[in-house]
Scaffold this motif. Structure first.
Motif, PDB file in Angstrom:
ATOM      1  N   GLU A 113      -2.028 -45.494 -45.343  1.00 18.44           N
ATOM      2  CA  GLU A 113      -1.733 -44.097 -45.019  1.00 18.44           C
ATOM      3  C   GLU A 113      -0.986 -44.010 -43.698  1.00 18.44           C
ATOM      4  OE1 GLU A 113      -4.230 -40.097 -45.365  1.00 18.44           O
ATOM      5  OE2 GLU A 113      -4.827 -41.277 -43.609  1.00 18.44           O
ATOM      6  N   TRP A 114      -1.420 -44.798 -42.733  1.00 20.95           N
ATOM      7  CA  TRP A 114      -0.760 -44.819 -41.425  1.00 20.95           C
ATOM      8  C   TRP A 114       0.706 -45.221 -41.577  1.00 20.95           C
ATOM      9  CZ3 TRP A 114      -1.835 -49.347 -37.544  1.00 20.95           C
ATOM     10  CH2 TRP A 114      -1.007 -49.215 -36.428  1.00 20.95           C
ATOM     11  N   ARG A 115       0.949 -46.312 -42.292  1.00 22.26           N
ATOM     12  CA  ARG A 115       2.311 -46.806 -42.424  1.00 22.26           C
ATOM     13  C   ARG A 115       3.194 -45.844 -43.210  1.00 22.26           C
ATOM     14  NH1 ARG A 115       3.055 -49.871 -38.239  1.00 22.26           N
ATOM     15  NH2 ARG A 115       1.711 -51.697 -38.143  1.00 22.26           N
ATOM     16  N   VAL A 149       3.597 -53.821 -43.336  1.00 18.44           N
ATOM     17  CA  VAL A 149       2.731 -54.717 -42.574  1.00 18.44           C
ATOM     18  C   VAL A 149       1.674 -53.909 -41.831  1.00 18.44           C
ATOM     19  CG1 VAL A 149       2.632 -56.488 -40.797  1.00 18.44           C
ATOM     20  CG2 VAL A 149       4.612 -56.353 -42.312  1.00 18.44           C
ATOM     21  N   GLY A 150       0.411 -54.333 -41.929  1.00 19.75           N
ATOM     22  CA  GLY A 150      -0.678 -53.657 -41.249  1.00 19.75           C
ATOM     23  C   GLY A 150      -0.748 -54.038 -39.786  1.00 19.75           C
ATOM     24  N   ALA A 151      -1.742 -53.474 -39.090  1.00 18.15           N
ATOM     25  CA  ALA A 151      -1.866 -53.703 -37.662  1.00 18.15           C
ATOM     26  C   ALA A 151      -2.171 -55.159 -37.336  1.00 18.15           C
ATOM     27  CB  ALA A 151      -2.968 -52.802 -37.088  1.00 18.15           C
ATOM     28  N   ASP A 152      -2.806 -55.868 -38.288  1.00 20.68           N
ATOM     29  CA  ASP A 152      -3.153 -57.264 -38.035  1.00 20.68           C
ATOM     30  C   ASP A 152      -2.067 -58.228 -38.499  1.00 20.68           C
ATOM     31  OD1 ASP A 152      -3.360 -56.903 -40.710  1.00 20.68           O
ATOM     32  OD2 ASP A 152      -5.459 -57.519 -40.895  1.00 20.68           O
ATOM     33  N   GLY A 153      -0.920 -57.701 -38.924  1.00 22.27           N
ATOM     34  CA  GLY A 153       0.185 -58.550 -39.333  1.00 22.27           C
ATOM     35  C   GLY A 153       0.205 -58.909 -40.793  1.00 22.27           C
ATOM     36  N   ARG A 154      -0.858 -58.566 -41.545  1.00 22.12           N
ATOM     37  CA  ARG A 154      -0.883 -58.880 -42.969  1.00 22.12           C
ATOM     38  C   ARG A 154      -0.039 -57.889 -43.749  1.00 22.12           C
ATOM     39  NH1 ARG A 154      -5.069 -57.886 -45.535  1.00 22.12           N
ATOM     40  NH2 ARG A 154      -6.141 -56.583 -44.002  1.00 22.12           N
ATOM     41  N   GLU A 155       0.607 -58.400 -44.804  1.00 25.53           N
ATOM     42  CA  GLU A 155       1.398 -57.524 -45.648  1.00 25.53           C
ATOM     43  C   GLU A 155       0.481 -56.717 -46.567  1.00 25.53           C
ATOM     44  OE1 GLU A 155       5.011 -57.728 -48.958  1.00 25.53           O
ATOM     45  OE2 GLU A 155       4.639 -59.406 -47.607  1.00 25.53           O
ATOM     46  N   LEU A 156       0.698 -55.399 -46.596  1.00 23.67           N
ATOM     47  CA  LEU A 156      -0.127 -54.510 -47.400  1.00 23.67           C
ATOM     48  C   LEU A 156       0.530 -54.279 -48.754  1.00 23.67           C
ATOM     49  CD1 LEU A 156      -0.862 -51.852 -44.628  1.00 23.67           C
ATOM     50  CD2 LEU A 156      -2.356 -53.725 -45.349  1.00 23.67           C
ATOM     51  N   ARG A 184       0.856 -37.244 -46.416  1.00 22.40           N
ATOM     52  CA  ARG A 184      -0.587 -37.349 -46.644  1.00 22.40           C
ATOM     53  C   ARG A 184      -0.953 -37.335 -48.119  1.00 22.40           C
ATOM     54  NH1 ARG A 184      -3.483 -35.705 -42.305  1.00 22.40           N
ATOM     55  NH2 ARG A 184      -5.226 -36.674 -43.410  1.00 22.40           N
ATOM     56  N   SER A 185       0.021 -37.423 -49.012  1.00 18.04           N
ATOM     57  CA  SER A 185      -0.280 -37.339 -50.440  1.00 18.04           C
ATOM     58  C   SER A 185      -1.032 -38.551 -50.995  1.00 18.04           C
ATOM     59  CB  SER A 185       1.006 -37.108 -51.244  1.00 18.04           C
ATOM     60  OG  SER A 185       1.407 -35.761 -51.132  1.00 18.04           O
ATOM     61  N   PRO A 186      -0.868 -39.769 -50.477  1.00 18.41           N
ATOM     62  CA  PRO A 186      -1.733 -40.858 -50.958  1.00 18.41           C
ATOM     63  C   PRO A 186      -3.182 -40.595 -50.558  1.00 18.41           C
ATOM     64  CG  PRO A 186       0.216 -41.728 -49.876  1.00 18.41           C
ATOM     65  CD  PRO A 186       0.180 -40.264 -49.573  1.00 18.41           C
ATOM     66  N   ASP A 187      -4.097 -40.685 -51.510  1.00 17.85           N
ATOM     67  CA  ASP A 187      -5.510 -40.449 -51.262  1.00 17.85           C
ATOM     68  C   ASP A 187      -6.156 -41.785 -50.887  1.00 17.85           C
ATOM     69  OD1 ASP A 187      -8.068 -39.592 -51.134  1.00 17.85           O
ATOM     70  OD2 ASP A 187      -8.118 -38.676 -53.119  1.00 17.85           O
ATOM     71  N   PHE A 210       2.903 -40.153 -34.173  1.00 23.23           N
ATOM     72  CA  PHE A 210       2.272 -38.936 -34.665  1.00 23.23           C
ATOM     73  C   PHE A 210       0.951 -39.215 -35.373  1.00 23.23           C
ATOM     74  CE2 PHE A 210       1.489 -35.849 -38.054  1.00 23.23           C
ATOM     75  CZ  PHE A 210       1.443 -34.678 -37.319  1.00 23.23           C
ATOM     76  N   TYR A 211       0.929 -40.169 -36.285  1.00 24.67           N
ATOM     77  CA  TYR A 211      -0.285 -40.417 -37.079  1.00 24.67           C
ATOM     78  C   TYR A 211      -1.445 -40.838 -36.185  1.00 24.67           C
ATOM     79  CZ  TYR A 211      -3.393 -42.153 -40.719  1.00 24.67           C
ATOM     80  OH  TYR A 211      -4.474 -42.354 -41.529  1.00 24.67           O
ATOM     81  N   LEU A 212      -1.229 -41.821 -35.322  1.00 30.01           N
ATOM     82  CA  LEU A 212      -2.301 -42.294 -34.457  1.00 30.01           C
ATOM     83  C   LEU A 212      -2.724 -41.231 -33.449  1.00 30.01           C
ATOM     84  CD1 LEU A 212      -1.209 -45.965 -33.700  1.00 30.01           C
ATOM     85  CD2 LEU A 212      -2.950 -45.175 -35.306  1.00 30.01           C
ATOM     86  N   GLY A 213      -1.798 -40.402 -33.033  1.00 28.06           N
ATOM     87  CA  GLY A 213      -2.123 -39.404 -32.023  1.00 28.06           C
ATOM     88  C   GLY A 213      -2.771 -38.150 -32.563  1.00 28.06           C
ATOM     89  N   VAL A 214      -2.509 -37.831 -33.839  1.00 32.99           N
ATOM     90  CA  VAL A 214      -2.962 -36.544 -34.379  1.00 32.99           C
ATOM     91  C   VAL A 214      -3.891 -36.706 -35.579  1.00 32.99           C
ATOM     92  CG1 VAL A 214      -2.200 -34.378 -35.438  1.00 32.99           C
ATOM     93  CG2 VAL A 214      -0.898 -35.360 -33.543  1.00 32.99           C
ATOM     94  N   VAL A 215      -3.561 -37.628 -36.497  1.00 35.77           N
ATOM     95  CA  VAL A 215      -4.264 -37.697 -37.781  1.00 35.77           C
ATOM     96  C   VAL A 215      -5.478 -38.614 -37.715  1.00 35.77           C
ATOM     97  CG1 VAL A 215      -4.042 -38.230 -40.239  1.00 35.77           C
ATOM     98  CG2 VAL A 215      -2.111 -37.220 -38.993  1.00 35.77           C
TER      99      VAL A 215
END
Length: 246
Positions: free
Chosen positions: A43-45, A109-116, A202-205, A26-31
């Motif tokens: 935000e994505w995760r 984990v982000g898209a590059d594998g790093r822990e966020l 979407r509450s995190p800015d 949903f996020y990648l397709g719409v937001v």
């Protein structure tokens, strides 16, 4: 002959599982098609987590309403109300537990594998309202079965079911920059439920410079409108339906 609501609980569980891939994308397709930097990655995760853990809830509300109509057509009113509350509550618990178990743990984990990092004050969607809406929708269905009834009731339910995905999709695509009027949230419960989920995700800015900061109300305002609007509808329909029958 089986009771008309026997199918509702397994149908709700199945839909929660089947819709999980839709929530994932949903996020990648719409937001945001291309989240950049740790902030947008977060935000994505987080938005994906919220969507996964509420998988099947919005369509489950529709199932609760339809089940309530079937219950209202089968039982006398007092019995139908009790059956509707039980059926709606069991359905809601089944859907939310399934979504919670299948949704997995917090995605760090982000898209590059790093822990966020995890932003302070991160909250979850308003589960209390989403769960309470199930028995309320079932009660509303009982009232609609008495109010509309007969041959008119079937087309009315068909129109309602057809409009449901459109309304919920509109609510899910809401963001902080395009608020929905509060009156609409009280008047259209499916819109309020979808907005509550969207607002929670979407509450995190993440857009201003600097680290992620909490923003928004995590869907609580829409959650109150969802429950409050449904209560008003249930009371109104329950009060008016005996007058129509006379």
């Amino acid at each position: 002959m089986r009771h008309p609501v026997v199918w509702v609980v397994p149908a709700g569980v199945l839909l929660a599982l089947v819709l999980m891939p839709v929530n994932d994308g949903f996020y990648l397709g719409v937001v945001n098609h291309d989240p950049q930097g740790d902030e947008q990655q977060w935000e994505w995760r987080y938005a994906t987590e919220v969507m996964r853990r509420t998988s099947g809830v919005l369509v489950g509300h529709m199932l609760a309403l339809v089940a309530g109509v079937l219950i209202g057509r089968r039982h006398r009113h007092t019995v139908a109300l009790g059956v509707a509350v039980v059926a709606g509550t069991v359905l809601g618990l089944a859907v939310l537990v399934t979504a919670r178990l299948a949704g997995g743990e917090r995605l760090r984990v982000g898209a590059d594998g790093r822990e966020l990092w995890e932003p302070a004050g991160l909250e979850g969607p308003p589960y209390w309202a989403l769960l309470l809406a199930f028995p309320l929708y079932a009660l509303l269905g009982v009232g609609l079965a008495r109010l509309v009834g007969g041959r008119t009731g079937v087309p009315a339910v068909i129109v309602l079911v057809a409009a449901w995905p459109v309304v919920t999709a509109f609510g899910l695509m809401r963001d902080d920059g395009a608020s929905i009027p509060v009156a609409l949230l009280w008047l259209i419960p499916p819109l309020a439920a979808a907005t509550a989920i969207s607002s929670a995700g979407r509450s995190p800015d993440v857009w201003p410079p600097g680290p992620v900061t909490p923003a928004g109300d995590w869907g609580e305002h829409a959650a109150i409108a969802l429950v409050g609007g449904l209560v008003i509808y249930v009371v109104a329909v329950t009060a008016v339906s005996p007058l129509r029958q006379r």
